[in-house]
Design a protein around this motif. Structure first.
Motif, short mmCIF file in Angstrom:
data_model
loop_
_atom_site.label_atom_id
_atom_site.label_comp_id
_atom_site.label_asym_id
_atom_site.label_seq_id
_atom_site.Cartn_x
_atom_site.Cartn_y
_atom_site.Cartn_z
N THR A 63 1.05 -1.31 0.10
CA THR A 63 0.03 -0.03 0.16
C THR A 63 0.76 1.36 0.04
N LEU A 96 -0.05 4.32 0.35
CA LEU A 96 -0.41 5.26 1.60
C LEU A 96 -0.89 4.73 2.64
N ALA A 97 -0.75 4.69 3.98
CA ALA A 97 -1.27 4.10 5.12
C ALA A 97 -2.48 4.66 5.49
N GLY A 134 -3.04 8.14 7.68
CA GLY A 134 -1.75 8.56 8.22
C GLY A 134 -1.51 9.86 6.86
#
Lengths: 150, 498
Positions: A68, A70-71, A74
């Motif tokens: 992924t 982008l978390a 976050g």
């Protein structure tokens, strides 16, 4: 990784093409007397070739572990930090080091760190005044005073 | 005898109270940044650099060098107790060090890493003393073609050793060379890629780029992922390793020291590569390789010795050739230039105070670090207990001050933020920052060497292959570049055959 490599290699191809274009406007010189554009042009061409190799290689790769980019949740915090750094830079000379540092530390501790308010005020004060003391007064680093002159 | 006199002269310099204080300060800051994840030696050196401008060059370089090798000591503490490496060079220590801590042997793990670092650091300084003068003499024979070939070799080694794709490493090296070419061309005086922006006329500063790529990006990643640290609760009694521990580790430490030192000498080598190489070698030589990763003490002792020896070895190319072998020494090179010193073969002759003062300070620094890291371990662990929510604003603040104070330029803060985004994305897309930084530093020197070489040879690239030293260096670089291709070719043949 396959898709990420394709995207990134494509991006680097564009960067290298721009480099080649810009360096072609600089004097290339001759091999016996290379000009200012000589090395950037060669490096741009090399970078394009390496990006192309990565692009081709990515097709022979399996998908592998799905990563992924982008978390969850976050991304907002990351953008807020970056924004606060840029704003700090833009207003540092106008508002001065102590005030801007107090505001920055307060924002980061409160909005991102979720630290309790009393501690935020204490840490922001200590960090802004402490850093001013260490860097300006002890190490003689010139820090901006801003319009309030402190 | 001449060397002994020089070392004694170095001790006279470093034993002056001010220099002793700065040596201690450097070791203290180095240990602290080593302990704290997210703020490495390059960032700390860059941060304190502006504060050194009013110091004497000897004091300043003693302090900055102390930060560099001191961080190698501190890096192991977080690896062993939190399973997060404080420094990249301590990544491999996590594997067995943390397992030892979980088995109730945190004390011996911390102890052996501190002793290993001390022994390796001290032996490394001895080798440095005896190897530097002859290498400096050899380096005098280097002309532009040799320098160019050496820098190509350094960049190739770094991209060869970066984890993951070598092509990505090469792309990063190219990007570094492009960034390094921004600004005024040293030969023609022409502006390149400056877009009429005053801030770009002198080129992009190494400090904002380094801080952004390594410091800010690390904070962004940790904040995004919401890192929760679990510090292993243990008492720190029994830090002295047992007799059996010493017997198990003695050869690992010695091998780690030698590997570390000689890998540290290579441009592009350094402490990180050394620690991984040592771990690999110990596993290969071990009678019980299957136990590696479960808490084996020699797997802590070897890499920790190697990373310290590597950081000492990295001073050889810096001091004798004026070439940095990693990011931290690249910033040190910049610092030398700011102080009006030109690292290279003539440093030993023109500035013996700096050369021998720094080397002698390393002996004392290693003793100070042993004291700082063993009896005071409890204090460093307290730093680790500071929640990241409180720690990260301070890391960012120190980075901001470090970047701004260098040139009093707000634009450099924006460059740092931009490089922070770049570094963050690079980590997401599996790109390494080290080749970029090294290429950026070496870029202008490489370009000058290339253009001067071509002027000497009247345009013939054969000049790199007709001079023996250049041929060896360039040839090695080409072999390294071709190795991955040969590996693939061999695998294809094996598959086709069987």
């Amino acid at each position: 990784m396959k898709r990420l490599d394709q995207k990134s290699s494509f991006f680097w191809m564009i960067v290298s093409a721009i480099t080649v274009f810009l360096s072609s406007k600089l004097p290339f010189g001759t091999f016996a007397n290379p000009g200012a554009g000589f090395l950037p042009f060669l490096v741009g061409v090399l970078m394009f070739l390496f990006s192309l190799i990565l692009f081709v290689q990515s097709f022979s790769k399996g998908e592998g572990m799905v990563k992924t980019l982008l978390a969850k949740g976050g991304t907002g915090r990351v953008l807020l930090i970056l924004l606060s750094l840029i704003l700090y830079g833009l207003f540092l000379e106008t508002l001065g080091f102590i005030l801007m540092t107090f505001l920055l530390m307060g924002f980061l501790l409160l909005a991102i760190g979720k630290v309790r308010r009393s501690l935020v005020i204490f840490l922001s004060l200590v960090s802004s005044l402490g850093c001013y003391g260490v860097f300006q007064l002890w190490l003689n680093v010139q820090l901006p005073k801003g319009i309030f002159n402190f | 005898m001449e060397i002994l006199d020089s070392v004694l002269h170095g001790f006279q310099i470093v034993l002056q109270p001010a220099n002793l204080f700065y040596c201690f300060l450097g070791c203290l800051v180095g240990t602290l940044v080593g302990v704290l994840p997210g703020l490495g030696a390059p960032a700390a050196i860059a941060l304190l650099l502006p504060g050194t401008f009013h110091m004497s060059p000897v004091s300043a370089t003693i302090m900055l060098a102390g930060i560099y090798y001191g961080s190698m000591y501190g890096g192991s503490t977080t690896s062993i107790l939190v399973n997060i490496p404080g420094e990249t060079a301590s990544v491999v220590t996590c594997l067995d060090g943390y397992k030892m801590a979980r088995q109730g042997r945190a004390g011996p793990a911390l102890g052996i890493s501190a002793f290993g670092s001390f022994i390796a650091g001290t032996i490394g300084v001895f080798i440095l003393v005896f190897l530097s003068p002859p290498l400096a003499n050899l380096a005098i024979k280097f002309g532009p073609p040799e320098y160019f070939s050496l820098m190509i070799l350094g960049l190739t080694i770094l991209t060869f050793l970066t984890k993951g794709s070598m092509v990505k490493g090469l792309i990063m090296a190219c990007l570094g060379l492009i960034l390094g070419s921004i600004g005024t061309d040293a030969i023609s005086g022409m502006y390149r890629f400056t877009f009429n922006q005053l801030i770009l006329y002198d080129g992009i500063g190494l400090v904002p780029v380094t801080m952004g790529l390594f410091g800010v990006s690390e904070v962004l990643l940790q904040i995004e992922e919401g890192v929760k640290r679990e510090i292993f609760q243990t008492s720190f009694k029994g830090l002295l390793p047992t007799f059996k521990d010493w017997m198990d580790c003695k050869w690992a430490m010695l091998r780690g020291t030698l590997i570390g030192f000689f890998l540290g000498i290579l441009p592009g080598g350094g402490a990180v590569v050394a620690s991984f190489a040592s771990y690999g070698l110990e596993k290969k030589l071990s009678k019980h390789p299957e136990k590696f990763g479960t808490g084996v003490i020699e797997a802590v002792a070897g890499p920790e010795s190697a990373n310290n020896a590597g950081s000492t070895g990295a001073f050889i190319p810096l001091l004798t050739l004026g070439l940095p072998s990693n990011v931290a020494t690249a910033i040190l090179l910049g610092a030398f230039m700011i102080y009006g010193l030109q690292p290279g073969p003539l440093l030993i002759k023109n500035h013996p105070d700096v050369f021998w003062g720094v080397i002698s300070s390393m002996y004392l620094g290693n003793v100070m670090l042993l004291i700082l890291n063993l009896p005071l371990i409890g204090i460093w662990v307290k730093f680790l207990k500071i929640p990241y929510a409180i720690l990260f604003p301070f890391i960012l603040l120190f980075s901001l001050i470090g970047v701004y104070s260098l040139n009093n330029s707000v634009a450099e803060i924006v460059i740092m933020a931009g490089c922070g985004i770049l570094g963050y994305l690079m980590k997401k897309f599996d790109y390494e920052g080290a080749p970029l930084i090294l290429a950026m530093v070496l870029g202008p020197m490489m370009e000058n060497a290339l253009r001067q070489s071509l002027m000497i040879s009247r345009g013939s690239f054969l000049i790199f292959f007709t001079r023996p030293i250049s041929l060896i260096l360039f040839g090695t670089a080409i072999i390294l570049l071709l190795l991955p291709l040969l590996g693939k070719f061999r695998r294809k043949i094996t598959m086709a055959a069987g």
